[in-house]
Motif scaffolding. Structure first.
Motif, PDB file in Angstrom:
ATOM      1  N   PHE A  90     -77.200  33.184 -48.726  1.00 18.89           N
ATOM      2  CA  PHE A  90     -77.950  34.436 -48.623  1.00 18.89           C
ATOM      3  C   PHE A  90     -79.243  34.263 -47.811  1.00 18.89           C
ATOM      4  N   GLY A  91     -79.802  33.053 -47.876  1.00 23.02           N
ATOM      5  CA  GLY A  91     -81.053  32.815 -47.178  1.00 23.02           C
ATOM      6  C   GLY A  91     -80.948  32.892 -45.666  1.00 23.02           C
ATOM      7  N   ILE A  92     -79.753  32.676 -45.134  1.00 27.27           N
ATOM      8  CA  ILE A  92     -79.557  32.663 -43.678  1.00 27.27           C
ATOM      9  C   ILE A  92     -79.085  34.012 -43.129  1.00 27.27           C
ATOM     10  N   LEU A  93     -78.779  34.965 -43.994  1.00 25.82           N
ATOM     11  CA  LEU A  93     -78.152  36.213 -43.558  1.00 25.82           C
ATOM     12  C   LEU A  93     -78.984  37.015 -42.573  1.00 25.82           C
ATOM     13  N   ASP A  94     -80.270  37.147 -42.849  1.00 24.42           N
ATOM     14  CA  ASP A  94     -81.114  37.945 -41.947  1.00 24.42           C
ATOM     15  C   ASP A  94     -81.122  37.358 -40.542  1.00 24.42           C
ATOM     16  N   TYR A  95     -81.177  36.047 -40.457  1.00 27.42           N
ATOM     17  CA  TYR A  95     -81.158  35.375 -39.150  1.00 27.42           C
ATOM     18  C   TYR A  95     -79.824  35.622 -38.443  1.00 27.42           C
ATOM     19  N   LEU A  96     -78.733  35.516 -39.191  1.00 27.06           N
ATOM     20  CA  LEU A  96     -77.416  35.735 -38.582  1.00 27.06           C
ATOM     21  C   LEU A  96     -77.291  37.168 -38.075  1.00 27.06           C
ATOM     22  N   ARG A  97     -77.733  38.108 -38.876  1.00 27.72           N
ATOM     23  CA  ARG A  97     -77.640  39.514 -38.476  1.00 27.72           C
ATOM     24  C   ARG A  97     -78.498  39.784 -37.231  1.00 27.72           C
ATOM     25  N   ALA A  98     -79.690  39.215 -37.206  1.00 27.96           N
ATOM     26  CA  ALA A  98     -80.610  39.435 -36.085  1.00 27.96           C
ATOM     27  C   ALA A  98     -80.072  38.856 -34.780  1.00 27.96           C
ATOM     28  N   THR A  99     -79.261  37.805 -34.889  1.00 20.49           N
ATOM     29  CA  THR A  99     -78.711  37.166 -33.689  1.00 20.49           C
ATOM     30  C   THR A  99     -77.300  37.643 -33.362  1.00 20.49           C
ATOM     31  N   GLY A 100     -76.811  38.630 -34.117  1.00 26.71           N
ATOM     32  CA  GLY A 100     -75.489  39.172 -33.854  1.00 26.71           C
ATOM     33  C   GLY A 100     -74.353  38.279 -34.299  1.00 26.71           C
ATOM     34  N   LYS A 101     -74.664  37.301 -35.135  1.00 28.28           N
ATOM     35  CA  LYS A 101     -73.642  36.367 -35.612  1.00 28.28           C
ATOM     36  C   LYS A 101     -73.191  36.791 -37.013  1.00 28.28           C
ATOM     37  N   THR A 102     -72.370  37.797 -37.064  1.00 33.02           N
ATOM     38  CA  THR A 102     -71.987  38.381 -38.356  1.00 33.02           C
ATOM     39  C   THR A 102     -70.599  37.952 -38.835  1.00 33.02           C
ATOM     40  N   HIS A 103     -70.096  36.861 -38.283  1.00 36.74           N
ATOM     41  CA  HIS A 103     -68.813  36.317 -38.738  1.00 36.74           C
ATOM     42  C   HIS A 103     -69.044  34.953 -39.378  1.00 36.74           C
ATOM     43  N   ILE A 104     -68.490  34.780 -40.562  1.00 30.68           N
ATOM     44  CA  ILE A 104     -68.638  33.537 -41.327  1.00 30.68           C
ATOM     45  C   ILE A 104     -67.258  32.961 -41.622  1.00 30.68           C
ATOM     46  N   ILE A 105     -67.164  31.650 -41.564  1.00 31.55           N
ATOM     47  CA  ILE A 105     -65.911  30.957 -41.878  1.00 31.55           C
ATOM     48  C   ILE A 105     -66.123  30.087 -43.114  1.00 31.55           C
ATOM     49  N   THR A 106     -65.205  30.188 -44.054  1.00 35.42           N
ATOM     50  CA  THR A 106     -65.198  29.285 -45.204  1.00 35.42           C
ATOM     51  C   THR A 106     -63.749  28.965 -45.534  1.00 35.42           C
ATOM     52  N   THR A 107     -63.492  28.405 -46.710  1.00 33.83           N
ATOM     53  CA  THR A 107     -62.125  28.044 -47.067  1.00 33.83           C
ATOM     54  C   THR A 107     -61.706  28.696 -48.374  1.00 33.83           C
ATOM     55  N   ALA A 108     -60.418  28.761 -48.581  1.00 35.91           N
ATOM     56  CA  ALA A 108     -59.878  29.384 -49.793  1.00 35.91           C
ATOM     57  C   ALA A 108     -59.979  28.474 -51.007  1.00 35.91           C
ATOM     58  N   VAL A 109     -60.434  27.232 -50.802  1.00 41.22           N
ATOM     59  CA  VAL A 109     -60.486  26.277 -51.913  1.00 41.22           C
ATOM     60  C   VAL A 109     -61.917  25.912 -52.314  1.00 41.22           C
ATOM     61  N   GLU A 110     -62.880  26.718 -51.881  1.00 42.78           N
ATOM     62  CA  GLU A 110     -64.272  26.449 -52.251  1.00 42.78           C
ATOM     63  C   GLU A 110     -64.508  26.716 -53.734  1.00 42.78           C
ATOM     64  N   HIS A 111     -65.610  26.168 -54.235  1.00 41.84           N
ATOM     65  CA  HIS A 111     -66.047  26.450 -55.605  1.00 41.84           C
ATOM     66  C   HIS A 111     -66.445  27.917 -55.694  1.00 41.84           C
ATOM     67  N   LYS A 112     -66.392  28.473 -56.895  1.00 42.91           N
ATOM     68  CA  LYS A 112     -66.734  29.882 -57.092  1.00 42.91           C
ATOM     69  C   LYS A 112     -68.186  30.191 -56.725  1.00 42.91           C
ATOM     70  N   SER A 113     -69.049  29.179 -56.744  1.00 42.94           N
ATOM     71  CA  SER A 113     -70.446  29.425 -56.376  1.00 42.94           C
ATOM     72  C   SER A 113     -70.606  29.597 -54.870  1.00 42.94           C
ATOM     73  N   VAL A 114     -69.537  29.397 -54.125  1.00 40.02           N
ATOM     74  CA  VAL A 114     -69.487  29.748 -52.704  1.00 40.02           C
ATOM     75  C   VAL A 114     -68.654  31.010 -52.507  1.00 40.02           C
ATOM     76  N   LEU A 115     -67.510  31.066 -53.154  1.00 38.41           N
ATOM     77  CA  LEU A 115     -66.626  32.228 -52.986  1.00 38.41           C
ATOM     78  C   LEU A 115     -67.260  33.506 -53.546  1.00 38.41           C
ATOM     79  N   GLY A 116     -68.000  33.391 -54.643  1.00 33.38           N
ATOM     80  CA  GLY A 116     -68.679  34.562 -55.206  1.00 33.38           C
ATOM     81  C   GLY A 116     -69.689  35.155 -54.236  1.00 33.38           C
ATOM     82  N   PRO A 117     -70.605  34.345 -53.700  1.00 34.26           N
ATOM     83  CA  PRO A 117     -71.523  34.860 -52.688  1.00 34.26           C
ATOM     84  C   PRO A 117     -70.807  35.424 -51.462  1.00 34.26           C
ATOM     85  N   MET A 118     -69.723  34.791 -51.048  1.00 31.85           N
ATOM     86  CA  MET A 118     -69.002  35.278 -49.873  1.00 31.85           C
ATOM     87  C   MET A 118     -68.472  36.694 -50.102  1.00 31.85           C
TER      88      MET A 118
END
Length: 399
Positions: free
Chosen positions: A91-119
């Motif tokens: 969440f801390g990096i979102l504003d920077y990503l939005r400001a730079t037009g980088k609104t696509h994120i890649i993760t995996t289907a096997v991450e811990h819920k503390s990653v999948l939940g935020p995603m």
């Protein structure tokens, strides 16, 4: 400090859930106890001796954790645990990503819920998230990540070591294929102490999540590594009286930091011995199971280079993990990760992603051990599992 010989884990039941949480090392406890009784000052009050003494404990702990992963202490922000660290990174990096037009994120289907939940929440905020499906062994290869990259990709988040099956992800390979303007985050909560994890060996990710209670330290304590070139782009989650270099509000828990630091130092010193012991216990455990259970399936990577020795995820076709839980009240293990273990009927998203089916997930169980597990416990645990499987199979045959 108390010697290791003084530590006694429960002999009945047997604890085989180190992946959920490790016991507090007695040497860590000694440091924390001394801190709580003698150095109780607020580290933020460096205007007097009590505050300065508390601050010195935190400074030392930061250096110990930094040394463990091969970085400088100023790059670490102490948090309340891996879940907060993951949330701060994502969440801390979102504003920077939005400001730079980088609104696509890649993760995996096997991450811990503390990653999948935020995603899931991040998607609601207008970002596009790609969830890469793993190979049957649970691995995410660099070419799989490369195929998902678009011009709008700004962040990639891949765990270092899977918490359910123990598969180690090729972080250096993934890092090498990423464009220079893509930020790389890795949840390494399970990796430290279970593999040779250093930033350099893992391709120098920009953001790395760490956990204390996975390395024989106290619960409620973790850290986020933030690379110098990324730090200015991360916004805090908590505001108030700002500590941790302005990255986090709230009084820092001196005793928890000290415990985390001591635990990290022990990992740094004793890693080779710990890994050798876990490999030996794994061999003993699987030899006993395979000798009696011909249908045994081991989930995860088969190459020791790409899996943690202390996490063994097994499956007996035709027997559900709920049946095994009911049959093994004296064996502490998990059907999946600890955060989902209390959910009735929960199916492991990791096994489902690896196999593409629900039934293998219903039949899989995670057993994990560590520094204080004995050979006697391993043998007894294997005997308990064998007896439970044979009993259930007899009941199924009689039905």
């Amino acid at each position: 400090m108390a010697p290791l010989a003084d530590f006694k884990i429960m002999t009945d039941p047997i604890y085989m859930d180190y992946g959920a949480s490790t016991p507090l090392d007695p040497r860590v406890h000694a440091v924390m106890d001394d801190c709580m009784h003698n150095d109780f000052g607020n580290a933020g009050a460096r205007i007097h001796a009590f505050g300065m003494k508390a601050a010195s404990h935190i400074d030392l702990a930061r250096e110990q954790v930094a040394d463990c992963i091969g970085t400088k202490k100023d790059s670490l922000v102490f948090t309340s645990g891996a879940t907060e660290s993951n949330n701060m990174a994502l969440f801390g990096i979102l504003d920077y990503l939005r400001a730079t037009g980088k609104t696509h994120i890649i993760t995996t289907a096997v991450e811990h819920k503390s990653v999948l939940g935020p995603m899931a929440e991040i998607e609601k905020r207008g970002f596009t998230v790609t969830y890469i499906q793993p190979k049957p062994c649970g691995m995410i290869e660099g070419n799989m990540v490369a195929a998902a990259i678009t011009p709008q990709t700004g962040l990639v988040s891949v765990q270092a070591l899977n918490n359910e099956v123990g598969t180690i992800q090729p972080l250096a390979e993934i890092r090498a294929i990423l464009p220079k303007d893509v930020i790389f985050h890795s949840d390494a909560a399970q990796a430290v102490g279970k593999m040779n994890f250093t930033l350099a060996e893992c391709g120098n990710p920009d953001l790395v999540t760490l956990s204390s209670h996975k390395i024989y330290g106290p619960k409620g304590m973790g850290a986020l590594y933030i690379a110098p070139n990324v730090r200015a782009h991360i916004k805090p989650l908590l505001f108030g009286s700002m500590y941790e270099g302005g990255m986090r509000a709230g009084t820092v828990a001196t005793e928890l930091c000290a415990g985390f630091g001591q635990a990290a130092e022990l990992v740094h010193i004793e890693l080779a011995d710990d890994l050798a012991k876990m490999e030996s216990l794994r061999t003993l455990f699987l030899k006993k199971l395979k000798g009696t259970l011909p249908d045994l399936v081991i989930n995860g990577h088969s190459d020791s280079k790409w899996r943690a020795a202390n996490i063994i995820n097994i499956r007996i076709p035709g027997i559900t993990n709920e049946d095994m839980l009911a049959a093994l009240p004296d064996l502490a293990f998990s059907p999946s990760s600890a955060c989902n273990a209390t959910r009735t009927g929960y199916i492991s998203h990791v096994i489902r992603a690896m196999t593409g089916a629900d039934q293998p997930a219903r039949e899989s169980m995670r057993l994990s051990f560590g520094r204080f597990t004995t050979e006697m416990e391993i043998v007894r645990a294997a005997d308990m599992i064998i007896n439970a499987v044979q009993t259930i199979q007899k009941m199924q045959g009689a039905a």
